[in-house]
Design an enzyme around this catalytic site. Structure first.
Site, mmCIF file in Angstrom:
data_model
loop_
_atom_site.group_PDB
_atom_site.id
_atom_site.type_symbol
_atom_site.label_atom_id
_atom_site.label_comp_id
_atom_site.label_asym_id
_atom_site.label_seq_id
_atom_site.Cartn_x
_atom_site.Cartn_y
_atom_site.Cartn_z
ATOM 1 N N THR A 48 0.828 -1.204 0.000
ATOM 2 C CA THR A 48 0.000 0.000 0.000
ATOM 3 C C THR A 48 0.860 1.251 0.000
ATOM 4 O O THR A 48 0.457 2.291 -0.525
ATOM 5 C CB THR A 48 -0.939 -0.006 1.213
ATOM 6 O OG1 THR A 48 -1.719 -1.202 1.186
ATOM 7 C CG2 THR A 48 -1.865 1.194 1.222
ATOM 8 N N TYR A 66 5.365 -12.041 5.502
ATOM 9 C CA TYR A 66 4.227 -11.634 4.671
ATOM 10 C C TYR A 66 3.941 -12.738 3.662
ATOM 11 O O TYR A 66 4.695 -12.931 2.712
ATOM 12 C CB TYR A 66 4.572 -10.320 3.982
ATOM 13 C CG TYR A 66 3.454 -9.601 3.284
ATOM 14 C CD1 TYR A 66 2.149 -10.069 3.291
ATOM 15 C CD2 TYR A 66 3.713 -8.404 2.613
ATOM 16 C CE1 TYR A 66 1.137 -9.380 2.645
ATOM 17 C CE2 TYR A 66 2.714 -7.707 1.961
ATOM 18 C CZ TYR A 66 1.432 -8.203 1.976
ATOM 19 O OH TYR A 66 0.428 -7.517 1.333
ATOM 20 N N LYS A 125 1.814 -11.838 8.480
ATOM 21 C CA LYS A 125 0.720 -11.114 7.825
ATOM 22 C C LYS A 125 0.152 -12.081 6.799
ATOM 23 O O LYS A 125 0.807 -12.426 5.810
ATOM 24 C CB LYS A 125 1.196 -9.825 7.153
ATOM 25 C CG LYS A 125 0.044 -9.075 6.474
ATOM 26 C CD LYS A 125 0.520 -7.826 5.746
ATOM 27 C CE LYS A 125 -0.659 -7.170 5.025
ATOM 28 N NZ LYS A 125 -0.233 -6.003 4.213
ATOM 29 N N VAL A 175 -3.529 -5.999 9.579
ATOM 30 C CA VAL A 175 -2.771 -4.952 8.901
ATOM 31 C C VAL A 175 -3.643 -4.534 7.726
ATOM 32 O O VAL A 175 -3.791 -5.278 6.755
ATOM 33 C CB VAL A 175 -1.401 -5.444 8.410
ATOM 34 C CG1 VAL A 175 -0.697 -4.337 7.630
ATOM 35 C CG2 VAL A 175 -0.542 -5.905 9.579
#
Length: 294
Positions: A52, A140, A168, A208
């Protein structure tokens, strides 16, 4: 179901956008303002320079400058997790060390992408980063973007390292997440807003969230209601968020683009392109509907 002990990085984390000026440069003043507003609106922590945050198109120097500016703005009491992922292990290690020096509380490390390394190489990549710093890692797992997932067996082995503390999770594999959480102390953070509440309900640590850039209090309220024992209210609040989540994250435009359109937060960097007028109007309509909802 595991009880909700405090996760290593808090529970309500925003995957923060990286603001740019009209000419495309890093806008540190806007980043400071946005970070302060997110914290004031209930975010426990901020994840900088993730997907992001347009990490593929920001320089190493910009990543460090952003982290230092946000740390200066929010102080030491707010958790900052720095995205340090790349397809190159040596580069990832260097980014991790620079982020640690700049004040990161945690490191978000994505699976190496494009080269599609086998699991042995994936494991070695993460261990190299863990051994190169003294900061906790959030792995991640997002195979839809990287082409390679972190297999549950790999996560079980990595969990033995003292600095591998969180995941994540964008794998969309709740069964695997359940199994890994049952056998390790890894803190699982949802990276897919539609799974924030389900993952939390089975023992996840929190989320998140990209959408939290726009509605941080709304996102946090779902977990607050669940923690208060009002699961019906948590489900209701989660349902109210669903139309905006779908429009921002599953309607064809990247989350970075939809956030910046809603917040009028400056341009995106190519190859991304800004949302068109029609898409922006639709997003703003859904945002207004959510604000008007109870």
């Amino acid at each position: 179901m595991r009880s909700h002990t405090a996760g290593p990085f808090g529970r309500a984390l925003c995957a923060m956008i990286t603001p740019f000026t009209a000419s495309g440069g890093l806008d540190l003043d806007a980043a400071r303002r946005h970070a302060a507003g997110l914290v004031a609106d209930g975010c426990d922590g901020l994840v900088l320079s993730g997907t992001t945050g347009e990490s593929p198109t920001t320089t190493d120097a910009e990543k460090t400058a952003l982290l230092r500016a946000v740390r200066e703005e929010v102080g030491d009491g707010v958790t900052l997790v720095a995205g340090v992922g790349s397809a190159d292990t040596r580069h990832t290690v260097r980014l991790a060390q620079e982020a640690e020096e700049a004040g990161a509380d945690g490191l978000l490390v994505v699976t190496p992408y494009y080269s599609r390394p086998p699991q042995e190489a994936v494991e070695a990549h993460f261990l190299r980063v863990a051994e190169a710093t003294g900061t906790g890692l959030m792995l991640y797992d997002i195979p839809g973007r990287t082409g390679t997932r972190i297999e549950p067996a790999t996560l079980l082995r990595l969990a033995a390292h003292p600095r591998v503390v969180a995941v994540k999770d964008c794998s969309y594999d709740m069964l695997a997440a359940t199994g890994v959480m049952a056998r390790t102390s890894l803190a699982y953070y949802s990276g897919s807003e539609e799974l924030n509440l389900p993952l939390y309900a089975i023992g996840g640590a929190g989320y998140v969230s990209t959408v939290a850039n726009v509605v941080p209090r709304r996102m946090r309220a779902v977990l607050d209601a669940f923690d208060a024992g009002d699961t019906a209210e948590a489900a209701r609040l989660n349902g109210l968020l669903a139309p905006l989540v779908e429009a921002m994250m599953a309607a064809g435009l990247p989350g970075t683009v939809t956030v910046k359109a809603l917040l009028d937060a400056g341009p995106v960097r190519e190859p991304l392109r800004p949302a068109g007028r029609e898409a922006t109007a639709a997003l703003r309509g859904l945002h207004e509907e959510l604000r008007a909802a109870g």
